[in-house]
Design a protein around this motif. Structure first.
Motif: not given
Length: 297
Positions: A44-51, A148-153, A180-192
């Motif tokens: 996962v990355s917020a800017d496709r530079q740091r993963w 880059d504004g990317l957070t996790y909980r 969560t992407d802090g710029r858009s407020g949109r979230a993804a959940v990873h639950l394998p």
């Protein structure tokens, strides 16, 4: 944010080296449409530079080689920021040993997972002999900034699966991550890995733009019927997709834009692209992850 599926299968990959189930046979001989898959890992990355890696599979070397944005640009400086672990299972942690050439490796894990890796499997204790491990303790319910504004909980995913390496705390043995992407407020959940879709887990899923969900087995007794194991999917710590009370039934009513099943066992018929089970998911607008899939949230 971007999520890149590096590997989409459960432990052993697809096909599994010692398995001759219908799916493994089909992917080997081409008798039915099916694609090989490596073991579960997502970047996962917020800017496709740091993963950031969500788990580190035993196939992580080949997965990095198949995804140029994760490869070093000069010398040995890589775009890898950290590894976030959902549990202490070997198919999610053995890849840490393949990252041992790093001078410093940042690893996020709950106390329960860290204890398993140090005192149980020995993965963490071994890794620390090779490189500087910056271990960050994951506390469920706490928001953590990455870059880059990317957070996790992280959130606890209750399990009664027998702990392979003995005791230790029950809480935090398995977690999911809400990113969560802090710029858009949109979230993804990873639950394998998920044994039960509890009200607490449902609350973490609800409202996310993208859900990567445990797709280990279609039927709870899948491996038993095939004569491959004596345990149900539930006993192995995974909620089956189909059947009464399966995840497919329980997803109804949740506010999720896109659901993608991941961590499919080699026995799961959804890996056969012409199967009735695969058509069931497709007809309901649900996806099955494959290696190389990119999702923009």
């Amino acid at each position: 944010m971007w999520l890149q599926v590096l590997g989409s299968a459960a432990g052993g990959g697809f096909p599994q080296w010692n398995c001759g189930c219908p799916g493994c046979r089909a992917v080997r001989d081409g008798s039915r449409p099916a694609r090989p898959r490596t073991q579960s890992c997502v970047a996962v990355s917020a800017d496709r530079q740091r993963w950031f890696l969500l788990n580190a599979s035993p196939d992580v070397r080949s997965q990095v080689e198949a995804f140029p944005p994760l490869q070093p640009r000069a010398g040995r400086a890589t775009p890898l920021g950290a590894v976030l672990l959902t549990d202490g299972e070997l198919d999610h942690t053995l890849g840490l040993l393949l990252l041992r050439e790093a001078e410093r490796l940042e690893v996020h894990a709950t106390e329960a997972v860290a204890a398993t890796l140090r005192d149980g499997s020995g993965v963490l204790a071994t890794l620390e002999r090779y490189c500087d491990v910056d271990l960050r303790t994951v506390v469920p319910g706490v928001d953590v900034p990455l870059a880059d504004g990317l957070t996790y909980r992280a959130f606890d995913v209750p399990t009664t699966k027998r702990a392979r390496f003995g005791g230790g705390p029950l809480e935090g043995r398995v977690v999911g991550y809400r990113l969560t992407d802090g710029r858009s407020g949109r979230a993804a959940v990873h639950l394998p890995g998920m044994q039960r879709l509890t009200p607490q887990v449902r609350a973490e899923i609800d409202g996310c733009a993208c859900l990567f969900l445990d797709g280990t087995c279609w039927d709870d007794d899948e491996l038993i019927r095939l004569g491959l194991a004596a345990k149900t999917s539930q006993e192995m710590g995974h909620l089956a997709i189909g059947g009464p009370g399966g995840s497919l039934e329980q997803l109804a009513g949740l506010d999720v834009e896109r659901t993608i099943y991941i961590h499919m066992n080699n026995t799961n018929p959804v890996l056969l692209e012409d199967s009735a089970q695969r058509r069931t998911l497709t007809d309901r607008g649900l996806d099955v992850a494959e290696d190389g899939l990119e999702v923009k949230v």
